[in-house]
Design a protein around this motif. Structure first.
Motif, mmCIF file in Angstrom:
data_model
loop_
_atom_site.group_PDB
_atom_site.id
_atom_site.type_symbol
_atom_site.label_atom_id
_atom_site.label_comp_id
_atom_site.label_asym_id
_atom_site.label_seq_id
_atom_site.Cartn_x
_atom_site.Cartn_y
_atom_site.Cartn_z
ATOM 1 N N CYS A 171 52.718 -3.931 42.897
ATOM 2 C CA CYS A 171 52.875 -2.527 43.295
ATOM 3 C C CYS A 171 51.520 -1.898 43.602
ATOM 4 O O CYS A 171 51.382 -1.142 44.579
ATOM 5 C CB CYS A 171 53.586 -1.732 42.193
ATOM 6 N N ARG A 196 47.808 2.497 51.886
ATOM 7 C CA ARG A 196 46.792 3.525 52.129
ATOM 8 C C ARG A 196 45.829 3.109 53.245
ATOM 9 O O ARG A 196 45.454 3.926 54.096
ATOM 10 C CB ARG A 196 46.024 3.823 50.840
ATOM 11 N N GLN A 208 50.204 -0.717 47.268
ATOM 12 C CA GLN A 208 49.786 0.676 47.420
ATOM 13 C C GLN A 208 48.461 0.768 48.155
ATOM 14 O O GLN A 208 48.270 1.631 49.018
ATOM 15 C CB GLN A 208 49.665 1.338 46.041
ATOM 16 N N SER A 254 53.343 14.289 48.645
ATOM 17 C CA SER A 254 53.027 12.985 49.218
ATOM 18 C C SER A 254 54.196 12.489 50.058
ATOM 19 O O SER A 254 55.351 12.544 49.629
ATOM 20 C CB SER A 254 52.724 11.988 48.093
ATOM 21 N N TYR A 301 56.071 0.670 54.016
ATOM 22 C CA TYR A 301 54.994 -0.036 54.718
ATOM 23 C C TYR A 301 55.478 -0.586 56.063
ATOM 24 O O TYR A 301 54.809 -0.424 57.087
ATOM 25 C CB TYR A 301 54.466 -1.173 53.848
ATOM 26 N N GLU A 326 54.888 9.381 50.968
ATOM 27 C CA GLU A 326 55.483 8.224 50.302
ATOM 28 C C GLU A 326 56.286 8.663 49.084
ATOM 29 O O GLU A 326 57.381 8.157 48.823
ATOM 30 C CB GLU A 326 54.390 7.239 49.886
ATOM 31 N N GLN A 332 58.247 0.935 48.467
ATOM 32 C CA GLN A 332 56.911 0.747 49.032
ATOM 33 C C GLN A 332 56.948 -0.206 50.221
ATOM 34 O O GLN A 332 56.346 0.058 51.271
ATOM 35 C CB GLN A 332 55.972 0.151 47.977
#
Length: 266
Positions: free
Chosen positions: A243, A251, A247, A101, A165, A103, A161
């Motif tokens: 979180c 996505r 997430q 992944s 982003y 991320e 995160q």
């Protein structure tokens, strides 16, 4: 098998940090200078006073030592810049073809950096406890200690995160400098690194408690010095929710805008 790949990424980044010895020195200097500033400032503020907003002079310095330590561990800011530069110069594809992944790759990188700097930041923080002979306040309740550690990990993960982003917003916007400027200028204030949020008006604190940044540095610091213990469980639940929400946003953003990337810059 996949977890082993993430561990290897962390190991490589951990070893890579040793090549940047100057960064280690400056990281310790920033921790020390922040605590020194707090000592000088609050020594004047507490002159003739025993307590301010429930803080004694020594508990206030204990807060600054812990919060400075935690804020120096948060090193995710470079993720946004890395993604921005890679997208703009057409080399972002290297992250799109790795067998893990994307991320998760940045999370593993951050973990490696945090583990490397952990000991150095701890040494810098403990140094001031002995230099100024601070009556260091530290929690003894095991549940609260574990809750604080859980919040610290969630906070570090959330900030990765968040930086990730902001980085992928480059797929939509010409530049993300404005977003990064706002983030960098506000982060120290809203996480309680500059001034403990307990000194803010109660209405402001109530608003802060809705936002995730309250739980990144401020609440873990307060828990570790034995305060705000009643907020521990709620804080963990709120951070987990944030979180998860972020997430989903990541996505959706990636699914919508990744198709615009053609591998040669945008």
């Amino acid at each position: 098998m996949k977890m082993r790949k993430y561990i290897e990424v962390s190991k490589v980044n951990f070893k890579a940090q040793s090549a940047w010895r100057t960064d280690v020195i400056f990281n310790m200097i920033f921790t020390i200078s922040r605590i020194l500033f707090a000592y000088l400032l609050w020594h004047m503020v507490f002159s003739g006073k025993e307590m301010i907003s429930g803080f004694t002079f020594h508990s206030m310095l204990s807060y600054y030592i812990v919060s400075s330590f935690l804020s120096q561990l948060e090193m995710s800011a470079g993720i946004s810049s890395e993604i921005f530069q890679r997208i703009r110069n057409g080399t972002f594809s290297k992250y799109m073809i790795i067998p893990i992944s994307m991320e998760g790759y940045f999370v593993a990188m951050e973990a490696g950096a945090v583990l490397f700097y952990l000991a150095f930041d701890l040494i810098a923080a403990l140094l001031w406890v002995f230099i100024f002979q601070i009556e260091f306040a530290f929690v003894t309740d095991v549940f609260i200690l574990l809750s604080a550690l859980c919040l610290i990990l969630l906070g570090l993960f959330f900030m990765v995160q968040f930086s990730y982003y902001l980085g992928i917003l480059t797929l939509k916007y010409q530049g993300i400098d404005t977003f990064l400027m706002i983030k960098n200028n506000l982060m120290a204030l809203i996480t309680g690194t500059i001034v403990p949020l307990a000194l803010f008006p109660e209405a402001v604190v109530r608003v802060m408690k809705v936002l995730p940044f309250y739980y990144v540095t401020y609440l873990p610091s307060m828990l570790l010095i034995g305060r705000c213990q009643e907020e521990a469980s709620a804080g963990i639940a709120i951070m987990i929710c944030w979180c998860l929400v972020l997430q989903v946003v990541i996505r959706l953003t990636w699914a919508k805008y990744s198709r615009k990337y053609d591998g040669v810059g945008i």
